[in-house]
Design a protein around this motif. Structure first.
Motif, PDB file in Angstrom:
ATOM      1  N   GLY A 251       0.788  -1.219   0.000  1.00 21.12           N
ATOM      2  CA  GLY A 251       0.000   0.000   0.000  1.00 21.12           C
ATOM      3  C   GLY A 251       0.822   1.272   0.000  1.00 21.12           C
ATOM      4  N   ASN A 252       2.154   1.149   0.125  1.00 17.75           N
ATOM      5  CA  ASN A 252       3.066   2.305   0.132  1.00 17.75           C
ATOM      6  C   ASN A 252       2.590   3.357   1.136  1.00 17.75           C
ATOM      7  OD1 ASN A 252       5.117   4.104  -0.445  1.00 17.75           O
ATOM      8  ND2 ASN A 252       4.361   4.636  -2.488  1.00 17.75           N
ATOM      9  N   PRO A 253       2.546   3.011   2.420  1.00 17.74           N
ATOM     10  CA  PRO A 253       1.989   3.949   3.411  1.00 17.74           C
ATOM     11  C   PRO A 253       2.817   5.218   3.570  1.00 17.74           C
ATOM     12  CG  PRO A 253       3.068   2.098   4.497  1.00 17.74           C
ATOM     13  CD  PRO A 253       3.055   1.780   3.042  1.00 17.74           C
ATOM     14  N   GLN A 254       4.104   5.159   3.248  1.00 16.27           N
ATOM     15  CA  GLN A 254       4.954   6.338   3.418  1.00 16.27           C
ATOM     16  C   GLN A 254       4.913   7.273   2.211  1.00 16.27           C
ATOM     17  OE1 GLN A 254       8.775   5.198   4.895  1.00 16.27           O
ATOM     18  NE2 GLN A 254       9.544   7.288   5.111  1.00 16.27           N
ATOM     19  N   ARG A 255       4.242   6.818   1.136  1.00 11.71           N
ATOM     20  CA  ARG A 255       4.099   7.611  -0.090  1.00 11.71           C
ATOM     21  C   ARG A 255       5.467   7.998  -0.666  1.00 11.71           C
ATOM     22  NH1 ARG A 255       0.136   5.484   0.844  1.00 11.71           N
ATOM     23  NH2 ARG A 255      -1.988   6.293   0.907  1.00 11.71           N
ATOM     24  N   ILE A 256       6.372   7.022  -0.717  1.00 16.32           N
ATOM     25  CA  ILE A 256       7.682   7.257  -1.292  1.00 16.32           C
ATOM     26  C   ILE A 256       7.635   6.929  -2.781  1.00 16.32           C
ATOM     27  CG2 ILE A 256       8.938   6.893   0.852  1.00 16.32           C
ATOM     28  CD1 ILE A 256       9.321   4.015   0.134  1.00 16.32           C
ATOM     29  N   ASP A 257       8.725   7.141  -3.469  1.00 20.47           N
ATOM     30  CA  ASP A 257       8.742   6.907  -4.907  1.00 20.47           C
ATOM     31  C   ASP A 257       8.594   5.422  -5.212  1.00 20.47           C
ATOM     32  OD1 ASP A 257      11.779   5.809  -5.510  1.00 20.47           O
ATOM     33  OD2 ASP A 257      11.686   7.195  -3.801  1.00 20.47           O
ATOM     34  N   SER A 258       8.205   5.124  -6.447  1.00 16.45           N
ATOM     35  CA  SER A 258       7.879   3.753  -6.828  1.00 16.45           C
ATOM     36  C   SER A 258       9.069   2.829  -6.676  1.00 16.45           C
ATOM     37  CB  SER A 258       7.374   3.728  -8.274  1.00 16.45           C
ATOM     38  OG  SER A 258       7.089   2.416  -8.682  1.00 16.45           O
ATOM     39  N   ALA A 259      10.253   3.279  -7.046  1.00 15.81           N
ATOM     40  CA  ALA A 259      11.428   2.412  -6.955  1.00 15.81           C
ATOM     41  C   ALA A 259      11.728   2.034  -5.507  1.00 15.81           C
ATOM     42  CB  ALA A 259      12.631   3.107  -7.581  1.00 15.81           C
ATOM     43  N   SER A 260      11.671   3.006  -4.611  1.00 14.72           N
ATOM     44  CA  SER A 260      11.928   2.716  -3.192  1.00 14.72           C
ATOM     45  C   SER A 260      10.843   1.824  -2.603  1.00 14.72           C
ATOM     46  CB  SER A 260      12.031   4.024  -2.406  1.00 14.72           C
ATOM     47  OG  SER A 260      13.078   4.844  -2.901  1.00 14.72           O
ATOM     48  N   SER A 261       9.609   2.072  -2.997  1.00 10.44           N
ATOM     49  CA  SER A 261       8.513   1.237  -2.498  1.00 10.44           C
ATOM     50  C   SER A 261       8.663  -0.206  -2.970  1.00 10.44           C
ATOM     51  CB  SER A 261       7.171   1.800  -2.968  1.00 10.44           C
ATOM     52  OG  SER A 261       6.103   0.963  -2.579  1.00 10.44           O
ATOM     53  N   ASN A 262       9.000  -0.400  -4.245  1.00 13.69           N
ATOM     54  CA  ASN A 262       9.201  -1.761  -4.753  1.00 13.69           C
ATOM     55  C   ASN A 262      10.353  -2.461  -4.043  1.00 13.69           C
ATOM     56  OD1 ASN A 262       7.098  -1.423  -6.528  1.00 13.69           O
ATOM     57  ND2 ASN A 262       8.403  -0.960  -8.289  1.00 13.69           N
ATOM     58  N   LYS A 263      11.386  -1.694  -3.713  1.00 11.00           N
ATOM     59  CA  LYS A 263      12.522  -2.271  -3.017  1.00 11.00           C
ATOM     60  C   LYS A 263      12.106  -2.789  -1.638  1.00 11.00           C
ATOM     61  CE  LYS A 263      17.345  -1.216  -1.892  1.00 11.00           C
ATOM     62  NZ  LYS A 263      18.405  -0.170  -1.892  1.00 11.00           N
ATOM     63  N   ARG A 264      11.259  -2.035  -0.962  1.00  9.23           N
ATOM     64  CA  ARG A 264      10.784  -2.488   0.355  1.00  9.23           C
ATOM     65  C   ARG A 264       9.900  -3.724   0.214  1.00  9.23           C
ATOM     66  NH1 ARG A 264       9.199   2.769   4.076  1.00  9.23           N
ATOM     67  NH2 ARG A 264      11.287   3.709   4.096  1.00  9.23           N
ATOM     68  N   ILE A 265       9.071  -3.771  -0.817  1.00 10.82           N
ATOM     69  CA  ILE A 265       8.211  -4.936  -1.022  1.00 10.82           C
ATOM     70  C   ILE A 265       9.050  -6.169  -1.305  1.00 10.82           C
ATOM     71  CG2 ILE A 265       6.424  -5.907  -2.506  1.00 10.82           C
ATOM     72  CD1 ILE A 265       5.410  -3.036  -2.935  1.00 10.82           C
ATOM     73  N   ILE A 266      10.077  -6.018  -2.134  1.00  6.16           N
ATOM     74  CA  ILE A 266      10.971  -7.148  -2.420  1.00  6.16           C
ATOM     75  C   ILE A 266      11.648  -7.619  -1.139  1.00  6.16           C
ATOM     76  CG2 ILE A 266      13.112  -7.783  -3.596  1.00  6.16           C
ATOM     77  CD1 ILE A 266      12.254  -5.917  -5.887  1.00  6.16           C
ATOM     78  N   PHE A 267      12.116  -6.673  -0.344  1.00  3.88           N
ATOM     79  CA  PHE A 267      12.758  -7.039   0.920  1.00  3.88           C
ATOM     80  C   PHE A 267      11.793  -7.816   1.826  1.00  3.88           C
ATOM     81  CE2 PHE A 267      13.362  -5.861   5.411  1.00  3.88           C
ATOM     82  CZ  PHE A 267      14.591  -6.453   5.638  1.00  3.88           C
ATOM     83  N   THR A 268      10.537  -7.371   1.895  1.00  2.00           N
ATOM     84  CA  THR A 268       9.550  -8.046   2.740  1.00  2.00           C
ATOM     85  C   THR A 268       9.266  -9.447   2.223  1.00  2.00           C
ATOM     86  OG1 THR A 268       8.563  -5.879   3.203  1.00  2.00           O
ATOM     87  CG2 THR A 268       7.282  -7.820   3.805  1.00  2.00           C
ATOM     88  N   TYR A 269       9.152  -9.605   0.904  1.00  2.00           N
ATOM     89  CA  TYR A 269       8.936 -10.936   0.336  1.00  2.00           C
ATOM     90  C   TYR A 269      10.121 -11.867   0.644  1.00  2.00           C
ATOM     91  CZ  TYR A 269       4.630 -10.707  -2.439  1.00  2.00           C
ATOM     92  OH  TYR A 269       3.324 -10.679  -2.835  1.00  2.00           O
ATOM     93  N   GLU A 270      11.322 -11.336   0.503  1.00  2.00           N
ATOM     94  CA  GLU A 270      12.498 -12.169   0.749  1.00  2.00           C
ATOM     95  C   GLU A 270      12.560 -12.593   2.217  1.00  2.00           C
ATOM     96  OE1 GLU A 270      14.559 -13.456  -1.274  1.00  2.00           O
ATOM     97  OE2 GLU A 270      14.060 -12.415  -3.127  1.00  2.00           O
ATOM     98  N   GLN A 271      12.224 -11.684   3.109  1.00  2.00           N
ATOM     99  CA  GLN A 271      12.182 -12.070   4.524  1.00  2.00           C
ATOM    100  C   GLN A 271      11.076 -13.086   4.783  1.00  2.00           C
ATOM    101  OE1 GLN A 271      11.982  -8.621   7.163  1.00  2.00           O
ATOM    102  NE2 GLN A 271      14.116  -8.998   7.704  1.00  2.00           N
ATOM    103  N   CYS A 272       9.940 -12.899   4.136  1.00  5.58           N
ATOM    104  CA  CYS A 272       8.830 -13.830   4.316  1.00  5.58           C
ATOM    105  C   CYS A 272       9.219 -15.240   3.882  1.00  5.58           C
ATOM    106  CB  CYS A 272       7.616 -13.332   3.519  1.00  5.58           C
ATOM    107  SG  CYS A 272       6.193 -14.437   3.553  1.00  5.58           S
ATOM    108  N   LEU A 273       9.952 -15.345   2.775  1.00  3.61           N
ATOM    109  CA  LEU A 273      10.333 -16.666   2.271  1.00  3.61           C
ATOM    110  C   LEU A 273      11.358 -17.351   3.164  1.00  3.61           C
ATOM    111  CD1 LEU A 273      10.488 -15.877  -1.537  1.00  3.61           C
ATOM    112  CD2 LEU A 273       8.860 -17.364  -0.368  1.00  3.61           C
ATOM    113  N   MET A 274      12.016 -16.598   4.040  1.00  2.00           N
ATOM    114  CA  MET A 274      12.886 -17.245   5.013  1.00  2.00           C
ATOM    115  C   MET A 274      12.090 -18.150   5.950  1.00  2.00           C
ATOM    116  SD  MET A 274      15.398 -14.119   6.118  1.00  2.00           S
ATOM    117  CE  MET A 274      15.983 -15.076   7.519  1.00  2.00           C
ATOM    118  N   TYR A 275      10.847 -17.790   6.213  1.00  2.00           N
ATOM    119  CA  TYR A 275      10.036 -18.515   7.193  1.00  2.00           C
ATOM    120  C   TYR A 275       8.930 -19.340   6.524  1.00  2.00           C
ATOM    121  CZ  TYR A 275      12.476 -15.213  10.145  1.00  2.00           C
ATOM    122  OH  TYR A 275      13.455 -14.487  10.765  1.00  2.00           O
ATOM    123  N   LEU A 276       8.419 -18.866   5.391  1.00  2.03           N
ATOM    124  CA  LEU A 276       7.382 -19.592   4.646  1.00  2.03           C
ATOM    125  C   LEU A 276       7.984 -20.161   3.368  1.00  2.03           C
ATOM    126  CD1 LEU A 276       4.354 -17.160   5.119  1.00  2.03           C
ATOM    127  CD2 LEU A 276       5.180 -18.967   6.638  1.00  2.03           C
TER     128      LEU A 276
END
Length: 787
Positions: A251-276
Motif C-alpha cells: 500500500g506504500n503507506p509512506q508515499r515514497i517513490d515507486s522504486a523505493s517502495s518496490n525495493k521495500r516490497i521485495i525485501f519483505t517478500y524475501e524475509q517472508c520466504l525465510m520462514y514460509l
C-alpha cells in the motif's frame, strides 16, 4: 570427541519427521560445543533441511571465525547472505569484514565502507536496522581527514547516511533524528535550520509508518524455522501475519517513490520466504507481483527458485509454464511440461492431458494427435485422457467424427467406468443422438455391477424424461428399481412406487409440483420404512439443495424449512456407507415431554424444582452415559441459569421464537445468587414458582400472553419488589435485600429505584424499579405508558 559426534548423529536418527524442529534444536546446541571439524557435518545436515535458518548459518560461520578460517567463512557468507536477510547474520558479516581489513590501512577502510553500503542496500529497510545505520555513521566519523577537502567530503558522506536513516522506519528512528539534529547544529547552525525544516516532515512520516509497521511486525515469530505447512494454528497465524505485512507494504503507506517502495516490497517478500519457504502460494504471489510490475525476467528467476525449493509442486510448474507461454517463450514452456511428464512410469494422467492441450495451442492439431496416440499406450493412462482429447477435437477442431471415434475406442477399454459412460452420454446428448444414447446405456448397464450403476441408471431415467414418452419413462424407472433393489437391505420394498418418484419425474430445474411442507412430509415418510432413501428421492434431495435458498413454490411458501434442508442434506448418502441401526431410531416430535424425572440434589435448596422443569429427550432416549453427562452439566450450572432454562418453553423447530423468549424473561423472577458461603442459605424464587413448560409452550390450551398482559404483569411485579424492599430489617429477607457493594454509581441507581420516583411530563408517566440479581449488582425494569 568422536563419541560425542556419534551420539549427536545418533540423535539425528530420532528425527522420524524430516522437519522435526525440536530435534534440529538439539543438534544445533550440541554442535556449538564441538570442534569445527566435528560440528561442520552437523551444520551441513541442518542447513540442508533448513536452508533459510539464519541462526544456524550464524552459528556455523562464527565457528569458523573463532578459528580464523577466513576462506571457509567467506564461502559460507556467499552461500547464505542473499537468502537470509536477517540483521544478526549481517552484523556478523560486517564484523568479519572489519576484522579482515583492520590492518590494511586506507584500502581496508574503503573495503569496509563498500561492505557497509552493500549491507544497507539489502537490509537497510529492516525495522531492526537502526544499529547498523548508527554503526556506519560512527565508522564514517572515525575516518581520518588530512585536509579541509577530505573533512568536507566526510561530513557530506555522514549527512547523506543520516538523511537516509531518518526516513527509514526503524526502532531507532527517534534516536537517529536527535543525533542528526546535533550533527547539523555542530557543523553550522545557519545551515542546520534549513535542512532540519526540510527533513522534519519526512521524519514525521517515517515515524508514523514505523508505528503502524511495528503492529504487523510484532505478530511474527522471528525464531520460527521454515517447515512445510501442516495446518497447525501457529502456522496459520504466521501465514496471516506475513500476508498482512505484505499488504501493508504494497500500500506504500509512506508515499515514497515507486522504486523505493518496490525495493521495500521485495525485501519483505524475501524475509517472508525465510520462514514460509515451503508455501507455494507465497512463491506464486512473489513471482506474479514481479510480472505485474513489469519485471518478467525477475519473475522467471523467482519461479526457478521456487521449483528448487519445492521440486514436487505441480502447481508452480504449471504457473511457470503459463508465464513462459504468455510471453512467447514456447520452448522453455515445453521443457517445463516435459519435466512434468518425467519418465513414462510415474507420469500422471493430468500431465498427459495438459501437455496435449499445450501442443494443440502451440504446435497444432497434428502434434496433439500424435502425442495422444503415444499417451494412450502408457500403462497409467486413464479414461480422462480419452475424454479430454475427444472433447478437444469436438470443441476446438469442430470434428465430431474424430471425437466419436475416440469415445468408441475408449469404451472398449473403460466400459467398467461409470463416469466415462456418463461423459460419453453427455457428448451424444450434444449431438442429439438419442438412438446411440439408448444403445450406450443398454450396453453399459448390461456390464456394470448393480452397486456401480446407480448414477448411470439415474442419468438413463433423466434421459427418458427428456427424450422418451410416458411408457418408456415408467419402464426405465421400474427397471432401475429392480436392478437397485438387489444392492440395498430394503429388498422388495424398493420395488413399490412412491410419491417421491412422481415428484422427481415432474420437477423441472427449481420448480416443484409440491410445497416445502409436502416435501418435508415425504422425507419423514421415506425415513420410516427404509434406512436408505430411494434413488429417485436421492436425486430429488440433491437438486432440492441446489435451489433451497431461492426456491419459489407456486403452491406453498417461498422458502424451505431449515429442518428439511438438513434432512435432505443428510439423506444423500452413498449406498456403500454403513447404515445405522434403524431399530433404535426415534423421529423427533416437539410435543413429547419425555425428560429426566429425578436428578441429584445440589447444595442450594429450591434448585431441584427448577431442574425438574428441564427436559432432555435425547438423554431419555439414549439413557445411561448421556444422562450422567447431563447431570454433571446441571451440577455445574448456576442456580439462576437453571431457573431461567426451566422457564423456557418447548417450541417447535430448532430455532426458538424471539418474542416468546423475551416474554418469558420479562415475566420470570430470576433467583439471585448467594453472596455469602455456598450451601448456607437457600435460593428462593421471589416471584413464586417458575412457570412450567406446559404453560409456556405456546399451545392452544395455554396461549402466550399478549403485550397488554406483559405490562400488567410487570406493574404487579414492581409492587411486589417494593414490598420486598421494605423488609430490609427482617431476618428472613431474601438475597435481594442484602447490602450491595459500595459503588457510588450503583448506590445512586438503588436510591432512585427504591424511592419509586414518578415523573410526569408531557403526558408521559415513567417508573423504574431495581432489584439485585445473580451475577450483577442491579437489574432494572423500565415501563412506560403514554397518556
Amino acid at each position: 570427541m568422536s563419541s560425542t559426534v556419534d551420539k549427536t548423529m545418533g540423535d539425528s536418527k530420532a528425527m522420524d519427521d524430516k522437519y522435526n524442529v525440536e530435534a534440529a534444536e538439539v543438534l544445533a546446541n550440541e554442535a556449538q560445543h564441538l570442534p569445527i571439524t566435528e560440528a561442520a557435518p552437523i551444520y551441513e545436515q541442518l542447513l540442508t533441511l533448513f536452508p533459510t535458518a539464519a541462526k544456524y548459518w550464524k552459528q556455523y560461520v562464527e565457528a569458523h571465525m573463532a578459528v580464523n578460517n577466513d576462506d571457509a567463512t567467506k564461502q559460507i557468507f556467499s552461500r547464505c547472505l542473499l537468502n537470509c536477510l536477517q540483521i544478526p547474520l549481517w552484523r556478523c558479516y560486517i564484523r568479519f569484514i572489519k576484522m579482515a581489513n583492520e590492518s590494511k590501512g586506507l584500502e581496508g577502510q574503503e573495503e569496509t565502507r563498500k561492505a557497509f553500503d552493500f549491507m544497507l542496500n539489502y537490509v537497510g529497510a529492516d525495522i531492526a536496522s537502526g544499529p547498523i545505520w548508527m554503526e556506519y555513521i560512527t565508522f564514517l566519523k572515525s575516518l581520518p581527514a588530512l585536509s579541509t577537502q577530505e573533512e568536507s567530503q566526510r561530513m557530506t558522506a555522514v549527512r547523506k547516511v543520516y538523511q537516509k536513516a531518518i526516513v527509514t522506519p526503524t526502532h531507532h528512528i527517534e534516536q537517529l533524528w536527535r543525533d542528526y539534529e546535533n550533527f547539523e547544529n555542530s557543523v553550522s547552525r545557519q545551515l542546520a535550520k534549513g535542512l532540519l525544516s526540510e527533513y522534519q516532515p519526512k521524519f514525521n512520516s517515517a515515524r508514523a509508518v514505523y508505528r503502524e509497521r511495528k503492529k504487523y511486525v510484532d505478530e511474527i515469530d522471528w525464531n520460527m524455522l521454515a517447515v512445510p505447512p501442516s495446518g497447525s494454528y501457529k502456522e496459520e497465524v504466521q501465514w496471516m501475519g506475513w500476508k498482512r505485512l505484505l499488504a501493508f507494504e504494497k500500500g506504500n503507506p509512506q508515499r515514497i517513490d515507486s522504486a523505493s517502495s518496490n525495493k521495500r516490497i521485495i525485501f519483505t517478500y524475501e524475509q517472508c520466504l525465510m520462514y514460509l519457504y515451503h508455501y507455494p502460494d507465497i512463491w506464486y504471489d512473489y513471482a506474479t507481483w514481479h510480472a505485474k510490475s513489469g519485471s518478467v525476467d525477475t519473475a522467471v528467476k523467482v519461479f526457478q527458485r521456487a521449483l528448487k525449493a519445492l521440486p514436487d509442486s505441480e502447481m508452480l510448474r504449471y504457473a511457470y509454464a503459463e508465464l513462459e507461454e504468455s510471453r512467447g517463450a514456447i520452448q522453455p514452456a515445453k521443457k517445463i511440461y516435459e519435466s512434468l511428464l518425467g519418465d513414462d512410469v510415474n507420469t500422471t494422467t493430468l500431465a498427459h492431458i495438459q501437455f496435449i492441450r499445450f501442443l494443440r495451442r502451440t504446435e497444432g492439431v497434428e502434434a496433439a494427435r500424435k502425442y495422444f496416440l503415444d499417451a494412450r499406450k502408457s500403462p497409467n493412462c486413464t479414461y480422462h485422457v480419452y475424454v479430454a482429447y475427444a472433447m478437444m477435437a469436438f470443441c476446438l477442431d469442430k470434428d465430431r467424427e474424430i471425437a466419436h471415434n475416440v469415445f468408441e475406442a475408449g469404451l472398449k477399454r473403460f466400459m467398467h467406468e461409470p463416469l466415462y459412460i456418463l461423459e460419453y452420454a453427455d457428448f451424444l446428448t450434444r449431438l442429439n443422438d438419442d438412438r446411440n444414447i439408448r444403445a450406450l446405456f443398454e450396453r453399459a448397464l448390461s456390464s456394470l455391477p448393480p452397486e456401480e450403476s446407480v448414477e448411470v441408471w439415474k442419468r438413463f431415467a433423466q434421459f427418458e424424461q427428456t427424450y422418451g414418452d410416458l411408457a418408456s419413462m415408467l419402464k426405465v424407472e421400474q427397471r432401475r428399481k429392480e436392478a437397485l433393489s438387489r444392492t440395498g437391505e430394503e429388498g422388495a420394498s424398493a420395488l413399490v412406487g412412491s410419491l417421491q418418484d412422481v415428484v422427481s419425474r415432474y420437477s423441472f430445474m427449481d420448480l416443484w409440483p409440491c410445497s416445502s411442507k409436502d416435501l418435508d412430509h415425504l422425507a419423514r415418510q421415506e425415513i420410516i420404512p427404509r434406512p436408505v432413501f430411494s434413488p429417485s428421492f436421492q436425486w430429488l434431495a440433491k437438486n432440492m439443495n441446489k435451489k433451497v435458498e431461492k426456491l419459489a413454490l407456486p403452491n406453498g411458501p417461498g422458502s424451505v424449512d431449515k429442518d428439511y434442508t438438513g434432512l435432505i442434506s443428510n439423506s444423500t448418502v452413498s449406498a456403500k456407507v454403513v447404515n445405522p441401526d434403524v431399530s433404535k431410531m426415534v423421529i423427533y416430535d416437539p410435543r413429547q415431554k419425555s425428560g429426566i424425572e429425578t436428578l441429584p440434589s445440589t447444595t442450594s435448596s429450591g434448585v431441584p424444582a427448577a431442574y425438574s422443569n428441564l427436559s432432555n429427550p435425547v438423554a431419555a432416549i439414549v439413557g445411561g452415559g448421556m444422562t450422567n453427562a447431563f447431570d454433571e452439566i446441571l451440577k455445574a450450572t448456576p442456580p439462576a441459569l437453571v431457573a431461567f432454562l426451566a422457564s423456557l418453553p418447548v417450541v417447535e423447530g430448532p430455532t426458538p421464537d424471539v418474542d416468546v423468549v423475551l416474554s418469558i424473561c420479562l415475566q420470570s423472577d430470576i433467583p439471585a445468587g448467594q453472596t455469602g458461603k455456598l450451601g448456607t442459605s437457600s435460593v428462593q424464587l421471589s416471584g413464586g414458582p417458575a412457570p412450567t413448560t406446559s404453560v409456556l409452550s405456546g399451545s392452544k390450551s395455554h396461549p402466550i400472553p399478549s403485550a397488554a398482559s406483559f405490562k400488567t404483569t410487570r406493574d404487579r411485579q414492581a409492587g411486589k419488589r417494593k414490598d420486598l424492599d421494605r423488609q430490609e430489617d427482617d431476618e428472613t429477607a431474601t438475597v435481594q435485600s442484602q447490602p450491595l457493594p459500595r459503588d457510588v454509581f450503583r448506590m445512586r441507581q438503588i436510591q432512585k429505584s427504591r424511592g419509586g420516583t414518578t415523573t410526569k411530563a408531557r403526558g408521559v408517566t415513567t417508573s423504574q424499579t431495581g432489584s439485585a440479581s445473580y451475577g450483577s449488582a442491579l437489574s432494572g425494569d423500565l415501563s412506560g405508558s403514554t397518556g
